[in-house]
Every structure is written in structure tokens, then in C-alpha cells.
Design a protein around this motif. Sequence first.
Motif, PDB file in Angstrom:
ATOM      1  N   ALA A  38       4.185 -22.108  18.042  1.00 60.28           N
ATOM      2  CA  ALA A  38       3.382 -22.514  17.655  1.00 60.28           C
ATOM      3  C   ALA A  38       4.057 -24.136  17.906  1.00 60.28           C
ATOM      4  O   ALA A  38       4.061 -25.070  18.124  1.00 60.28           O
ATOM      5  N   ASP A  39       4.550 -23.214  16.186  1.00 61.29           N
ATOM      6  CA  ASP A  39       5.952 -23.863  15.609  1.00 61.29           C
ATOM      7  C   ASP A  39       6.506 -24.697  15.813  1.00 61.29           C
ATOM      8  O   ASP A  39       6.726 -25.539  16.038  1.00 61.29           O
ATOM      9  N   VAL A  41       7.141 -24.540  19.345  1.00 62.17           N
ATOM     10  CA  VAL A  41       6.907 -25.816  20.203  1.00 62.17           C
ATOM     11  C   VAL A  41       6.324 -26.726  19.849  1.00 62.17           C
ATOM     12  O   VAL A  41       7.222 -27.897  20.599  1.00 62.17           O
ATOM     13  N   ALA A  42       5.806 -27.042  18.700  1.00 64.17           N
ATOM     14  CA  ALA A  42       5.938 -28.491  18.294  1.00 64.17           C
ATOM     15  C   ALA A  42       6.710 -29.301  18.377  1.00 64.17           C
ATOM     16  O   ALA A  42       6.521 -30.326  18.245  1.00 64.17           O
ATOM     17  N   ASP A  43       7.585 -28.523  17.201  1.00 65.21           N
ATOM     18  CA  ASP A  43       9.267 -28.551  16.812  1.00 65.21           C
ATOM     19  C   ASP A  43       9.956 -29.603  18.302  1.00 65.21           C
ATOM     20  O   ASP A  43      10.550 -30.218  18.429  1.00 65.21           O
ATOM     21  N   ARG A  44       9.568 -28.581  19.399  1.00 62.26           N
ATOM     22  CA  ARG A  44      10.444 -28.768  21.103  1.00 62.26           C
ATOM     23  C   ARG A  44      10.052 -30.318  21.540  1.00 62.26           C
ATOM     24  O   ARG A  44      10.350 -31.463  21.463  1.00 62.26           O
ATOM     25  N   ALA A  63      -2.448 -27.335  22.280  1.00 65.69           N
ATOM     26  CA  ALA A  63      -3.038 -28.972  21.902  1.00 65.69           C
ATOM     27  C   ALA A  63      -2.832 -28.759  20.562  1.00 65.69           C
ATOM     28  O   ALA A  63      -2.162 -29.532  19.824  1.00 65.69           O
ATOM     29  N   TYR A  64      -2.772 -27.475  19.662  1.00 63.26           N
ATOM     30  CA  TYR A  64      -2.155 -27.049  18.595  1.00 63.26           C
ATOM     31  C   TYR A  64      -1.008 -27.474  18.311  1.00 63.26           C
ATOM     32  O   TYR A  64      -0.419 -28.280  16.912  1.00 63.26           O
TER      33      TYR A  64
END
Length: 247
Positions: A38-39, A41-44, A63-64
Amino acid sequence: MNDFDALLAEAEAVPLEGWDFSWFAGRATEERPSWGYADRVADRLTRATAALDVQTGGGEVMAYALGTARPSMLVAVEAWPPNVGVAARTLAPFGGRVIHSDRIPFRDGTFDLVTSRHPVDTPWPEIARVLRPGGVFLSQQIGAGTNRELAEAMMGPLPAPERQHPGEAAEAAGLEVLEVRSESLRAEFYDVGAVAHFLRKVVWTVPGFEIGKYRDRLRAVHHEINDKGKFVSYARRVLIEARRNAR
């Protein structure tokens, strides 16, 4: 009603919508992969202008990962009807749109980021098609033989799994593999209700699972948990990041 019956009745009553596993707190645990999907994905997402989440479930992971990122185009697709409304409500505050589909109904080269966590089947050619040149697919996949111990407790000995490795599948679709990693993760179940609910929710573990159909097998697992304090299985996870090259 004895403990076994009560636990199965509880598992039968738990809603299946979404991809939230908080119900298992104190009843089952599973190690998490070291790469922090998830982290990643957040960076991308901080660099994406058009993002698609495939088989989004209830949209919880996306969402996260969104955090403060707001791609100008954010879309998710989900095939299971009960999840569609959950995902729509989850992603609406981020400007996300959810489409009920088991396909990827978009034009060629629409997205610079496509993600998918635990897809049942990965539509590799379609993902390659909708990626822009230079666009990236990032996914955490279910590895071959995942939770085999649990599946065999229900169905008996199984043949060796036959599944194309995600890296090979990505290359066959014309994508350049940037990274691929795999890990085996210990899962522990502390009561048979947790086992039954997991099998109802994670449908690929025992296809066609129904509590009544597998009651005798579940009783054997119940006795094992009473004797040993837990039932142990192993989840296999594969991280893959692949890119569509410019042509």
C-alpha cells in the motif's frame, strides 16, 4: 448449541462485502510482506495523472494509498456486485469512480498507473493495452500454492499448483518487468469460526466453499485448534512492477 455450532453460526452471519479484515482481530493473524504494498502504491500515486485499480474490492487499499494524492483521473473496476457500492462510497471522497465490470472497459493508453491487490485472475493483455507508454503496473499477487495447508484440510491432498509466474505473464503481455519478489507468510487461525469466515471471503482458497458442505472437515480443524491452540497455514505473495515501454 455447542462451541463448534456457535462459531460456525457466527461465521455464517458475518457480511462478506468489501475487503476489510478487521473482524479477524484476535481470531487470526497473517504476516505481512516486507515490501509494504500500500505504501508503494501511495508513492506511485503522487506521480500519477490517471490511475486505475483493478478488482478493487471495497476500495480500502486504494483509499489508504491515496493519502493527499489526487490524480486527475481515478477509476476502479470491481466485478462482485456487493462490493461495487462499498467501493463507490470509499473512493468518492477522493474523486474516484467505480465501474461494475469484470473487464477493463477503457481505451488504449488511458492510464499511467494501474494497480491491483490480490486479483483472482490478472488480465495481463488488457492491462498492457490500457497503459500509456512508460506507464506502470504495480500488483501484489496471490502466489501459487497459497494457503495450501488450509485448502487440503478441506479437500484432501491436491496436485501441484499450475499457475504461470507473474513475471512470465507480464513479459508475455509485452511488459518490461522492473521488479518481482515473493515471500511465504505464516497465517494462524485461533478458532474454527475464523477459518470458516476466511474461506467464505477468500473464495479462491476452496472454490465453491459452503459451511454446510464442509462441516465434517471444519470439525476436524476445530479439534486441531482445540488440541494445538491454532491452525497454521502459509500464504504466498508476489510483488510485481512492470512497465509498458515506449514504441
